[in-house]
Design an enzyme around this catalytic site. Structure first.
Site, PDB file in Angstrom:
ATOM      1  N   ARG A 163      20.553  -2.197 -51.974  1.00  3.34           N
ATOM      2  CA  ARG A 163      19.179  -2.523 -51.585  1.00  3.34           C
ATOM      3  C   ARG A 163      18.168  -1.549 -52.167  1.00  3.34           C
ATOM      4  O   ARG A 163      16.967  -1.730 -51.942  1.00  3.34           O
ATOM      5  CB  ARG A 163      19.051  -2.465 -50.068  1.00  3.34           C
ATOM      6  CG  ARG A 163      19.365  -3.770 -49.373  1.00  3.34           C
ATOM      7  CD  ARG A 163      19.440  -3.471 -47.898  1.00  3.34           C
ATOM      8  NE  ARG A 163      18.734  -4.439 -47.122  1.00  3.34           N
ATOM      9  CZ  ARG A 163      19.332  -5.406 -46.434  1.00  3.34           C
ATOM     10  NH1 ARG A 163      20.634  -5.547 -46.481  1.00  3.34           N
ATOM     11  NH2 ARG A 163      18.630  -6.227 -45.706  1.00  3.34           N
ATOM     12  N   ARG A 199      18.916 -12.416 -33.064  1.00  8.83           N
ATOM     13  CA  ARG A 199      19.166 -11.042 -33.523  1.00  8.83           C
ATOM     14  C   ARG A 199      17.981 -10.158 -33.157  1.00  8.83           C
ATOM     15  O   ARG A 199      16.836 -10.593 -33.210  1.00  8.83           O
ATOM     16  CB  ARG A 199      19.348 -11.046 -35.051  1.00  8.83           C
ATOM     17  CG  ARG A 199      20.751 -10.768 -35.499  1.00  8.83           C
ATOM     18  CD  ARG A 199      20.967 -11.028 -36.962  1.00  8.83           C
ATOM     19  NE  ARG A 199      20.169 -10.203 -37.854  1.00  8.83           N
ATOM     20  CZ  ARG A 199      20.296 -10.203 -39.175  1.00  8.83           C
ATOM     21  NH1 ARG A 199      21.200 -11.005 -39.750  1.00  8.83           N
ATOM     22  NH2 ARG A 199      19.545  -9.448 -39.940  1.00  8.83           N
ATOM     23  N   ARG A 228      16.817 -18.537 -36.434  1.00  7.27           N
ATOM     24  CA  ARG A 228      18.255 -18.230 -36.471  1.00  7.27           C
ATOM     25  C   ARG A 228      18.782 -17.873 -35.082  1.00  7.27           C
ATOM     26  O   ARG A 228      18.155 -17.131 -34.338  1.00  7.27           O
ATOM     27  CB  ARG A 228      18.490 -17.064 -37.428  1.00  7.27           C
ATOM     28  CG  ARG A 228      19.939 -16.562 -37.413  1.00  7.27           C
ATOM     29  CD  ARG A 228      20.265 -15.665 -38.573  1.00  7.27           C
ATOM     30  NE  ARG A 228      19.276 -14.631 -38.790  1.00  7.27           N
ATOM     31  CZ  ARG A 228      19.196 -13.903 -39.893  1.00  7.27           C
ATOM     32  NH1 ARG A 228      20.037 -14.131 -40.885  1.00  7.27           N
ATOM     33  NH2 ARG A 228      18.270 -12.985 -40.012  1.00  7.27           N
ATOM     34  N   ARG A 257      10.611  -6.128 -42.465  1.00  7.50           N
ATOM     35  CA  ARG A 257      11.775  -6.208 -43.371  1.00  7.50           C
ATOM     36  C   ARG A 257      11.358  -6.757 -44.728  1.00  7.50           C
ATOM     37  O   ARG A 257      11.847  -6.303 -45.766  1.00  7.50           O
ATOM     38  CB  ARG A 257      12.859  -7.090 -42.739  1.00  7.50           C
ATOM     39  CG  ARG A 257      13.570  -6.383 -41.585  1.00  7.50           C
ATOM     40  CD  ARG A 257      14.264  -7.357 -40.644  1.00  7.50           C
ATOM     41  NE  ARG A 257      15.292  -8.158 -41.249  1.00  7.50           N
ATOM     42  CZ  ARG A 257      15.762  -9.288 -40.728  1.00  7.50           C
ATOM     43  NH1 ARG A 257      15.292  -9.739 -39.577  1.00  7.50           N
ATOM     44  NH2 ARG A 257      16.705  -9.958 -41.347  1.00  7.50           N
ATOM     45  N   LYS A 270      21.770 -15.333 -48.080  1.00  2.00           N
ATOM     46  CA  LYS A 270      22.859 -14.542 -48.682  1.00  2.00           C
ATOM     47  C   LYS A 270      24.134 -14.660 -47.845  1.00  2.00           C
ATOM     48  O   LYS A 270      25.212 -14.906 -48.368  1.00  2.00           O
ATOM     49  CB  LYS A 270      22.471 -13.051 -48.769  1.00  2.00           C
ATOM     50  CG  LYS A 270      21.199 -12.778 -49.547  1.00  2.00           C
ATOM     51  CD  LYS A 270      20.902 -11.286 -49.620  1.00  2.00           C
ATOM     52  CE  LYS A 270      20.624 -10.611 -48.285  1.00  2.00           C
ATOM     53  NZ  LYS A 270      19.393 -11.095 -47.611  1.00  2.00           N
TER      54      LYS A 270
HETATM   55  P1  AP5 Z   1      21.212 -16.172 -43.749  1.00  2.00           P
HETATM   56  O1  AP5 Z   1      22.309 -16.733 -44.593  1.00  2.00           O
HETATM   57  O2  AP5 Z   1      21.588 -15.501 -42.491  1.00  2.00           O
HETATM   58  O3  AP5 Z   1      20.268 -15.231 -44.660  1.00  2.00           O
HETATM   59  P2  AP5 Z   1      20.452 -13.761 -45.159  1.00  2.00           P
HETATM   60  O4  AP5 Z   1      19.882 -13.684 -46.520  1.00  2.00           O
HETATM   61  O5  AP5 Z   1      21.876 -13.314 -44.980  1.00  2.00           O
HETATM   62  O6  AP5 Z   1      19.478 -13.036 -44.133  1.00  2.00           O
HETATM   63  P3  AP5 Z   1      19.570 -11.697 -43.300  1.00  2.00           P
HETATM   64  O7  AP5 Z   1      18.369 -11.741 -42.400  1.00  2.00           O
HETATM   65  O8  AP5 Z   1      20.913 -11.533 -42.644  1.00  2.00           O
HETATM   66  O9  AP5 Z   1      19.411 -10.646 -44.430  1.00  2.00           O
HETATM   67  P4  AP5 Z   1      18.936  -9.203 -44.312  1.00  2.00           P
HETATM   68  O10 AP5 Z   1      19.169  -8.741 -45.694  1.00  2.00           O
HETATM   69  O11 AP5 Z   1      17.581  -8.992 -43.788  1.00  2.00           O
HETATM   70  O12 AP5 Z   1      19.863  -8.609 -43.160  1.00  2.00           O
HETATM   71  P5  AP5 Z   1      21.187  -7.743 -43.177  1.00  2.00           P
HETATM   72  O13 AP5 Z   1      22.041  -8.269 -42.105  1.00  2.00           O
HETATM   73  O14 AP5 Z   1      21.740  -7.590 -44.551  1.00  2.00           O
HETATM   74  O15 AP5 Z   1      20.169 -17.348 -43.462  1.00  2.00           O
HETATM   75  C1  AP5 Z   1      19.034 -17.125 -42.639  1.00  2.00           C
HETATM   76  C2  AP5 Z   1      18.732 -18.395 -41.820  1.00  2.00           C
HETATM   77  O16 AP5 Z   1      18.338 -19.443 -42.716  1.00  2.00           O
HETATM   78  C3  AP5 Z   1      19.964 -18.904 -41.066  1.00  2.00           C
HETATM   79  O17 AP5 Z   1      19.583 -19.440 -39.839  1.00  2.00           O
HETATM   80  C4  AP5 Z   1      20.538 -19.975 -41.994  1.00  2.00           C
HETATM   81  O18 AP5 Z   1      21.249 -20.962 -41.321  1.00  2.00           O
HETATM   82  C5  AP5 Z   1      19.266 -20.524 -42.641  1.00  2.00           C
HETATM   83  N1  AP5 Z   1      19.491 -20.985 -44.013  1.00  2.00           N
HETATM   84  C6  AP5 Z   1      20.328 -20.445 -44.938  1.00  2.00           C
HETATM   85  N2  AP5 Z   1      20.251 -21.112 -46.108  1.00  2.00           N
HETATM   86  C7  AP5 Z   1      19.310 -22.086 -45.911  1.00  2.00           C
HETATM   87  C8  AP5 Z   1      18.782 -23.102 -46.768  1.00  2.00           C
HETATM   88  N3  AP5 Z   1      19.175 -23.233 -48.055  1.00  2.00           N
HETATM   89  N4  AP5 Z   1      17.851 -23.921 -46.255  1.00  2.00           N
HETATM   90  C9  AP5 Z   1      17.416 -23.774 -44.962  1.00  2.00           C
HETATM   91  N5  AP5 Z   1      17.906 -22.839 -44.088  1.00  2.00           N
HETATM   92  C10 AP5 Z   1      18.843 -22.006 -44.580  1.00  2.00           C
HETATM   93  O19 AP5 Z   1      20.615  -6.290 -42.784  1.00  2.00           O
HETATM   94  C11 AP5 Z   1      20.122  -6.032 -41.492  1.00  2.00           C
HETATM   95  C12 AP5 Z   1      19.661  -4.580 -41.420  1.00  2.00           C
HETATM   96  O20 AP5 Z   1      20.776  -3.698 -41.654  1.00  2.00           O
HETATM   97  C13 AP5 Z   1      18.626  -4.147 -42.454  1.00  2.00           C
HETATM   98  O21 AP5 Z   1      17.306  -4.475 -42.059  1.00  2.00           O
HETATM   99  C14 AP5 Z   1      18.872  -2.645 -42.524  1.00  2.00           C
HETATM  100  O22 AP5 Z   1      18.302  -1.981 -41.408  1.00  2.00           O
HETATM  101  C15 AP5 Z   1      20.371  -2.551 -42.400  1.00  2.00           C
HETATM  102  N6  AP5 Z   1      21.047  -2.595 -43.715  1.00  2.00           N
HETATM  103  C16 AP5 Z   1      21.936  -3.544 -44.148  1.00  2.00           C
HETATM  104  N7  AP5 Z   1      22.340  -3.270 -45.395  1.00  2.00           N
HETATM  105  C17 AP5 Z   1      21.706  -2.151 -45.776  1.00  2.00           C
HETATM  106  C18 AP5 Z   1      21.680  -1.408 -46.986  1.00  2.00           C
HETATM  107  N8  AP5 Z   1      22.423  -1.788 -48.053  1.00  2.00           N
HETATM  108  N9  AP5 Z   1      20.884  -0.310 -47.047  1.00  2.00           N
HETATM  109  C19 AP5 Z   1      20.157   0.089 -45.977  1.00  2.00           C
HETATM  110  N10 AP5 Z   1      20.119  -0.585 -44.799  1.00  2.00           N
HETATM  111  C20 AP5 Z   1      20.885  -1.712 -44.711  1.00  2.00           C
END
Ligand code: AP5
Length: 230
Positions: free
Chosen positions: A91, A161, A128, A172, A16
């Protein structure tokens, strides 16, 4: 003025953030990542950061009320008038309902779900590396994280991270399937919802994303900007 109001959904590691960053740059609209906002708060040691740090490190979700307040404030700023890309929000069903209220007087939300098998997600997230200073994901430059030790953008130290170890990633994912996947049903009947395959190389995902967003926007009667600002 027509706005592209894009919502990217998908499990941890689906890509994402990677795709939202590029799409936002190409279309000249802000990327709003709730994860980035919360991590910046933790890094700064603010009251918000102290509130959410332990929750994030356990892989749980912060409260709907807290995160919805943050997004409501962010979407009230003038830079989103031409559109936005939301990454990581909503979410839960209550968050999705709140978002509908926040954007009620805007062009329709265009919602894309990225689908990737769980084991591929665990593999990606464990590999990552992000910059401790600017938060950039080193893979965003097409670099193998094991081959570099400093951020190519600012020279900062590369770190894992705190929620990217296997145990927390699996938690997660459990939270995703329990709380977030059911929320996707909330959107799936809409003409402006589409799922794409996120388990293919990033450039193929990018093309599928652009095709899905522009196709849905045109079908909804929106005129789509060319997206040449990359
Ligand atoms: P990346 O693009 O970083 O993936 P992502 O989907 O953004 O993954 P996240 O782990 O950041 O998502 P998340 O939803 O768990 O975390 P968030 O920060 O929102 O890609 C991942 C890896 O794969 C990278 O190394 C990339 O290079 C690689 N990659 C990408 N595309 C690829 C491809 N096509 N092929 C191969 N490799 C690829 O949330 C973190 C925390 O914040 C949550 O756990 C929660 O505690 C809190 N939080 C955030 N938002 C909320 C909410 N709305 N409500 C409640 N808590 C929240």
């Amino acid at each position: 003025m027509v706005a592209l109001n894009v919502v990217m959904l998908g499990p941890p590691g689906a890509g994402k953030g990677t795709q939202a960053e590029r799409f936002a740059r190409e279309y000249g609209i802000p990327k709003i990542s709730t994860g980035d906002i919360l991590r910046e708060a933790v890094q700064s040691g603010s009251e918000l950061g102290r509130t959410v740090k332990a929750v994030m490190e356990r892989g749980e979700l912060v409260s709907d009320q807290l995160i919805t307040g943050i997004v409501r404030e962010r979407l009230g700023r003038p830079d989103v008038n031409d559109g936005f890309v939301l990454d990581g929000f909503p979410r839960t069903v209550p968050q999705a309902q709140a978002l509908d209220g926040i954007v009620a007087d805007r062009d329709p939300l265009i919602v894309v779900e990225m689908q990737v098998p769980d084991e591929e997600l665990v593999r990606r997230v464990q590999g990552r590396r992000v910059c401790k200073v600017c938060g950039t994901n080193v893979s965003a430059f097409g670099t193998d994280p094991s081959q570099v030790s400093r951020c190519e953008k600012c020279g900062g130290e590369l770190v894992t991270r705190s929620d990217d170890n296997e145990a927390v990633v699996r938690e997660r994912l459990r939270v995703y399937w329990r709380d977030t996947r059911p929320m996707i049903e909330y959107y799936s009947g809409r003409p402006t919802f589409r799922a794409i395959d996120g388990a293919v190389p990033p450039e193929q995902v990018r093309q599928a994303l652009v095709g899905a967003v522009t196709g849905m926007a045109r079908a909804a009667g929106l005129s789509v900007p060319p997206g040449a600002r990359a």
